[in-house]
Design a protein around this motif. Structure first.
Motif, mmCIF file in Angstrom:
data_model
loop_
_atom_site.group_PDB
_atom_site.id
_atom_site.type_symbol
_atom_site.label_atom_id
_atom_site.label_comp_id
_atom_site.label_asym_id
_atom_site.label_seq_id
_atom_site.Cartn_x
_atom_site.Cartn_y
_atom_site.Cartn_z
ATOM 1 N N THR A 200 0.831 -1.210 0.000
ATOM 2 C CA THR A 200 0.000 0.000 0.000
ATOM 3 C C THR A 200 0.861 1.253 0.000
ATOM 4 O O THR A 200 0.549 2.243 -0.681
ATOM 5 N N SER B 23 1.836 6.006 -4.261
ATOM 6 C CA SER B 23 1.719 7.403 -3.851
ATOM 7 C C SER B 23 0.508 8.021 -4.555
ATOM 8 O O SER B 23 0.491 8.142 -5.780
ATOM 9 N N ARG B 24 -0.493 8.386 -3.772
ATOM 10 C CA ARG B 24 -1.687 8.991 -4.364
ATOM 11 C C ARG B 24 -1.350 10.283 -5.102
ATOM 12 O O ARG B 24 -1.896 10.561 -6.172
ATOM 13 N N ARG C 116 -2.032 10.960 -9.091
ATOM 14 C CA ARG C 116 -2.800 12.123 -9.571
ATOM 15 C C ARG C 116 -1.981 12.946 -10.560
ATOM 16 O O ARG C 116 -2.506 13.418 -11.578
#
Length: 555
Positions: free
Chosen positions: A366, A370-371, A375
């Motif tokens: 998880t 990296s969100r 993005r």
């Protein structure tokens, strides 16, 4: 004079930069304390990961520990980074698990030896810079895919239910369908405990090793409460003696392809990890070719001891850098800490529940995502987003190496399309006072790139010209030219000349002259005087040609 001396100097010049040197430990007198502490920290962090990756790959916890110890020392000494930490990694597990499923755990040692030799050869051939050719969306795409696979691979081990398919998605579904309840519920219950501790511990103190604490808590609870949680099992109280496994020709040949995939992945991940480390802190220069040699020797050594292929580990390297490491002593210390644990605590380690290690890997997977980075990629451009998603999907559904190759192909397609769109052919007015006959002269400027992806479109634009007797091609603004573009220029000149249109070329750049000459562009001109360095003489010649054509047509 003997030929040995020049040959010896040549060999030394090629190999000496790839070997360890005293300069590798420059500054150790000032940093040895922090290096030792960094190595201790990384060793503690690496223990659960080494065990978990060994189990998850199918080679066993012992293979994971052996790899972390042996490869950790060898890569630290021979590698090209001062702070790189090497060992078993999640990405390598993704590639090894299908190999184990097809050929059995014994094949891992052979693959490790073959891949090690391939990586060494790549380093000697100076291929260390190749990783710089991999686009960012491709790197992030296969990182996302690897994270998903690592997470899904923990489902069968957590439920103690084998998934028979080599694909992680299908294997996870099979494991869920064949799980033995309610015993599997105890393993599932251990996962949230591990996750909670790994999330909370760093918030209490950044240096608290949440994974170790989580494993200790679950292990103690499992022992005291006699919970039905499958354990790692017996581990050797030391390293085995190095030995060369039996190399059956048929098996070796069948493993060459998988070994090449492992070697490619090890090279890519190790060089990326080293690059990440150099961006985090000023820890000295990186030699990518030496790094490949070091990683190849590490996999070779790990294989001789019964381990698995190793790579540079981004997460452990980051911990090493954040802990203040400055020299290779930190990475060597991390391996020695693991060896000490094996020598003194093998019995205790063998009682760790497999579910606890699975929980550690789920959290690790998880954290690989990296969100913010996802993005950024998705918002950067449609081509970057599509490349990212295609690479990630193919990584999960098919194969990591195939995903990288297809991702590169997709990225290359979009790059070539953008390059083609930036190219153009423009008809320009004659830069002078208009004169009679100028309407029979067409001046074209070709700029950007004249290559296989754009050449025909640009040439077709020139061929639409009508009512002229002279065409002047300005090539001084042409930035890129390949053989296809040069060949199409030959066809263009021949087509115009057959239509009775004289062609002149102005401003051939020095770097393009050779290919234009060899392909025949210069020879395709009606006369060598139709080649010009400046525009004014080209226009004057074109006007003179129009005047002579009009005079001859009236007589």
């Amino acid at each position: 004079m003997s030929t040995r001396a020049p040959r010896s100097r040549l060999v030394n010049g090629l190999l000496r930069p790839l070997l360890p040197a005293a300069a590798d430990y420059r500054g150790l007198g000032r940093s040895w304390r922090v290096d030792l502490l960094s190595g201790l920290t990384v060793g503690i962090v690496a223990l659960p990961l080494a065990l978990a990756f060994g189990i998850s790959s199918g080679a066993g916890a012992e293979a994971g520990l052996i790899t972390a110890i042996v490869a950790g020392v060898v890569a630290a000494v021979f590698g090209g980074s001062n702070v790189q930490v090497s060992g078993p990694t999640g990405a390598m597990v993704v590639v090894l698990a299908p190999i184990v499923a097809v050929h059995g755990p014994g094949a891992v040692v052979t693959v490790s030896l073959l891949a090690g030799v391939m990586i060494i050869i790549a380093g000697v051939l100076r291929l260390g810079r190749v990783v710089e050719l991999i686009p960012w969306p491709v790197i992030e795409g296969f990182t996302l895919g690897i994270a998903i696979i690592i997470f899904l691979q923990q489902v069968p081990s957590t439920l103690s239910s084998a998934g028979h398919d080599s694909n992680a998605v299908i294997a996870a579904g099979q494991a869920l369908a064949t799980a033995r309840w309610p015993d599997a519920g105890w393993s599932l219950g251990a996962i949230p405990v591990v996750v909670a501790i790994m999330i909370i511990a760093p918030r209490l103190h950044p240096r608290v090793p949440g994974s170790i604490i989580a494993i200790i808590v679950v292990t103690v609870a499992a022992v005291l409460l006699d919970l039905p949680l499958p354990r790692i099992g017996d581990l050797p109280a030391g390293l085995p003696a190095p030995a060369l496994p039996p190399l059956e020709p048929g098996l070796v040949i069948s493993l060459l392809g998988p070994a090449a995939a492992v070697a490619g992945l090890a090279a890519i991940e190790s060089l990326l990890s080293a690059r990440v480390a150099s961006a985090m802190a000023d820890t000295g220069p990186i030699d990518p070719d030496r790094e490949l040699v070091g990683q190849g020797l590490a996999s070779l050594a790990a294989g001789l001891f019964g381990g698995m292929p190793a790579t540079g580990a981004i997460a452990r390297t980051a911990v090493n850098v954040r802990s203040g490491a400055r020299t290779r002593v930190a990475s060597i210390t991390h391996a020695l800490v693991l060896l000490l644990i094996v020598l003194a605590g093998a019995a205790a380690v063998s009682r760790i529940p497999v579910a606890a290690l699975a929980g550690v890997l789920m959290v690790t997977a998880t954290r690989m995502i990296s969100r913010a980075t996802v993005r950024l990629v998705l918002r950067a451009s449609r081509s970057a987003a599509l490349t990212f998603l295609i690479t990630a999907v193919i990584t999960v559904t098919f194969d990591l190496i195939i995903a990288v190759v297809i991702g590169l192909a997709v990225a290359t397609f979009f790059a070539l399309r953008m390059l083609a769109r930036s190219s153009g052919v423009h008809r320009e007015p004659i830069p002078d006072q208009p004169r009679p006959g100028d309407e029979e002269i067409a001046l074209f400027r070709i700029d950007g790139a004249l290559f296989f992806g754009a050449a025909q479109r640009l040439v077709d634009r020139v061929l639409t010209v009508d009512g002229v007797t002279v065409v002047v091609l300005r090539l001084s603004q042409l930035q890129l030219l390949d053989v296809t573009g040069a060949r199409i220029l030959v066809d263009l000149v021949h087509t115009l000349e057959r239509r009775g249109i004289t062609v002149s070329i102005k401003g051939i750049r020095r770097e393009h002259l050779q290919v234009l000459t060899r392909v025949g562009v210069i020879d395709s001109l009606r006369h060598e005087n139709h080649l010009f360095d400046e525009l004014a003489p080209a226009i004057a010649h074109a006007r003179d040609h129009v005047r002579r054509s009009r005079t001859s047509s009236t007589t």
